[in-house]
Write a protein that holds these residues in place. Structure first.
Motif, PDB file in Angstrom:
ATOM      1  N   THR A  52       8.686  -5.909   8.207  1.00  0.00           N
ATOM      2  CA  THR A  52       9.144  -4.536   7.931  1.00  0.00           C
ATOM      3  C   THR A  52      10.653  -4.365   8.036  1.00  0.00           C
ATOM      4  O   THR A  52      11.142  -3.241   8.029  1.00  0.00           O
ATOM      5  CB  THR A  52       8.456  -3.492   8.845  1.00  0.00           C
ATOM      6  N   ARG A  55      12.406  -3.726   2.689  1.00  0.00           N
ATOM      7  CA  ARG A  55      11.395  -3.179   1.775  1.00  0.00           C
ATOM      8  C   ARG A  55      11.416  -3.996   0.487  1.00  0.00           C
ATOM      9  O   ARG A  55      12.491  -4.233  -0.082  1.00  0.00           O
ATOM     10  CB  ARG A  55      11.683  -1.712   1.439  1.00  0.00           C
ATOM     11  N   ARG A  60       3.231  -5.957  -3.089  1.00  0.00           N
ATOM     12  CA  ARG A  60       2.753  -5.378  -1.833  1.00  0.00           C
ATOM     13  C   ARG A  60       2.361  -6.487  -0.871  1.00  0.00           C
ATOM     14  O   ARG A  60       2.114  -7.629  -1.278  1.00  0.00           O
ATOM     15  CB  ARG A  60       1.566  -4.440  -2.065  1.00  0.00           C
ATOM     16  N   THR A  62       0.279  -7.039   3.202  1.00  0.00           N
ATOM     17  CA  THR A  62      -0.366  -6.509   4.396  1.00  0.00           C
ATOM     18  C   THR A  62      -0.309  -7.561   5.496  1.00  0.00           C
ATOM     19  O   THR A  62      -0.392  -8.756   5.238  1.00  0.00           O
ATOM     20  CB  THR A  62      -1.836  -6.132   4.139  1.00  0.00           C
ATOM     21  N   HIS A  66      -2.379  -3.925   7.968  1.00  0.00           N
ATOM     22  CA  HIS A  66      -1.470  -2.808   7.727  1.00  0.00           C
ATOM     23  C   HIS A  66      -0.526  -3.123   6.584  1.00  0.00           C
ATOM     24  O   HIS A  66       0.037  -4.223   6.508  1.00  0.00           O
ATOM     25  CB  HIS A  66      -0.654  -2.494   8.978  1.00  0.00           C
ATOM     26  N   ASP A  67      -0.319  -2.152   5.718  1.00  0.00           N
ATOM     27  CA  ASP A  67       0.652  -2.294   4.641  1.00  0.00           C
ATOM     28  C   ASP A  67       2.056  -2.313   5.224  1.00  0.00           C
ATOM     29  O   ASP A  67       2.402  -1.473   6.069  1.00  0.00           O
ATOM     30  CB  ASP A  67       0.504  -1.133   3.652  1.00  0.00           C
ATOM     31  N   VAL A  69       4.850  -1.484   4.092  1.00  0.00           N
ATOM     32  CA  VAL A  69       5.695  -0.332   3.763  1.00  0.00           C
ATOM     33  C   VAL A  69       5.071   0.951   4.284  1.00  0.00           C
ATOM     34  O   VAL A  69       5.678   1.693   5.060  1.00  0.00           O
ATOM     35  CB  VAL A  69       5.944  -0.241   2.242  1.00  0.00           C
ATOM     36  N   ARG A  70       3.839   1.232   3.893  1.00  0.00           N
ATOM     37  CA  ARG A  70       3.204   2.505   4.269  1.00  0.00           C
ATOM     38  C   ARG A  70       2.863   2.575   5.754  1.00  0.00           C
ATOM     39  O   ARG A  70       2.917   3.653   6.355  1.00  0.00           O
ATOM     40  CB  ARG A  70       1.939   2.728   3.441  1.00  0.00           C
ATOM     41  N   ASP A  71       2.491   1.428   6.362  1.00  0.00           N
ATOM     42  CA  ASP A  71       2.059   1.434   7.768  1.00  0.00           C
ATOM     43  C   ASP A  71       3.046   0.690   8.660  1.00  0.00           C
ATOM     44  O   ASP A  71       2.658   0.074   9.662  1.00  0.00           O
ATOM     45  CB  ASP A  71       0.675   0.777   7.893  1.00  0.00           C
TER      46      ASP A  71
END
Length: 325
Positions: A52, A55, A60, A62, A66-67, A69-71
């Motif tokens: 993380t 970006r 994408r 995981t 968890h993603d 970016v989103r998570d």
């Protein structure tokens, strides 16, 4: 087995430079994936995206479900990261460094102290627990940094060239620690420039170049891709190197590697002992004196050179990768 890490079509650009160019792979739970590649291949960028810190521009990924970016916030509690350089405060003691990490993970003061002492014992640093880290050796700094990555007992670890700059004894000790972590169920993504390290630790290997995956599999799978055997020989006189190369060309099934400084030649061949017998006979007929000769299987070093066109950079243990630039 479930995948602890998945990457699908990751793209990352730095201006006009494409560091990751559609990179895809997965890592099963409780296994080690070694990421190999020349400087600038995108190894460190991959680690930074998966942890993380960067970006991706496309694709994408995981980690631990968890993603990235989103998570990102929830994911950070599930991972540990040890970078190329020990991320420790030199003015704090070993115990204080680990306690600080525990507080950052919101473990609380008491649990942070307990966890720090547990890890100091585990990494054979208990005697140095109350000494400032600035007095630690290089191997001790790497161990305290790895201990810091384990404070929150994360299920997934990212180790970016963890043994760079260590002497052979410290490197072997860290390998033992990494093996213990995997035996305990941890999932590891490891970047390294040491072929022996990948061979020793990794369940699977991913070779990347220019941000793309160019080969993947077990160490044996990759060696089989190169195929055949290697004849290694040393001539007695530098003046015989050219004659030796010309004599060996007829039996070689790939490029002959020559190291003039050590008078060595490495010849890829499709056969085994019979090829060695013919080679020695041909060299004797050509008047080339051979000091030493032998037959071996391909190594990961051979794989690396064949696939990327580069010699392995790990010959200089102090050379660090520059963030996939």
């Amino acid at each position: 087995m479930n995948d602890a890490i998945t990457a699908e079509g990751l793209v990352k650009r730095y201006g006009e430079v494409t560091a990751l160019d559609g990179l895809s792979f997965s890592v099963q739970q409780g296994t080690v994936l070694a990421l190999l590649g020349p400087n600038g291949a995108g190894k460190t960028t991959t680690v930074r995206v998966l942890t993380t810190l960067l970006r991706p521009d496309d694709g994408r990924a995981t980690v631990a479900g968890h993603d990235v970016v989103r998570d990102a916030r929830r994911l950070r509690a599930k991972i540990g990261l040890s970078g190329q350089y020990a991320a420790v405060d030199e003015h704090l003691t070993g115990a204080e460094n680990l306690e600080m990490v525990g507080r950052l993970y919101h473990l609380g003061a008491k649990r942070s102290r307990e966890r720090a002492r547990e890890l100091l014992e585990r990494f054979d640093l208990a005697d140095a627990a109350d000494r400032p880290v600035k007095g630690y050796s290089g191997g001790m700094r790497r161990r305290i940094d790895l201990a810091g990555a384990l404070v929150a007992d994360p299920p997934v670890l990212f180790l970016d060239e963890p043994t760079t700059g260590l002497d052979p004894r410290a490197r072997a000790a860290l390998w033992d620690t990494i093996s213990e972590l995997v035996a305990g169920g941890s999932t590891l993504l490891l970047t390294t420039q040491y072929m022996e390290e990948a061979d020793q630790l990794a369940d699977r290997i991913l070779v990347v170049d220019h941000g793309r995956a160019i080969a993947r599999g077990t160490a044996d799978d990759l060696k089989d891709q190169v195929g055949g055997n290697r004849i290694e020989l040393t001539v007695a006189d530098a003046a015989d190197l050219d004659t030796a190369r010309e004599t060996l060309a007829w039996v070689a099934v790939g490029a002959i590697r020559t190291v003039p400084e050590s008078l060595q030649l490495t010849v890829p061949v499709s056969e085994g002992a019979e090829a060695l017998h013919r080679v020695l006979g041909g060299l004797a007929d050509a008047g080339v004196r051979v000091r030493d000769a032998g037959l071996r299987r391909p190594t990961l070093d051979d794989v690396y050179l064949t696939l990327t066109g580069h010699r392995t950079p790990g010959a200089d243990p102090h050379q660090a990768e520059e963030a996939a630039r």
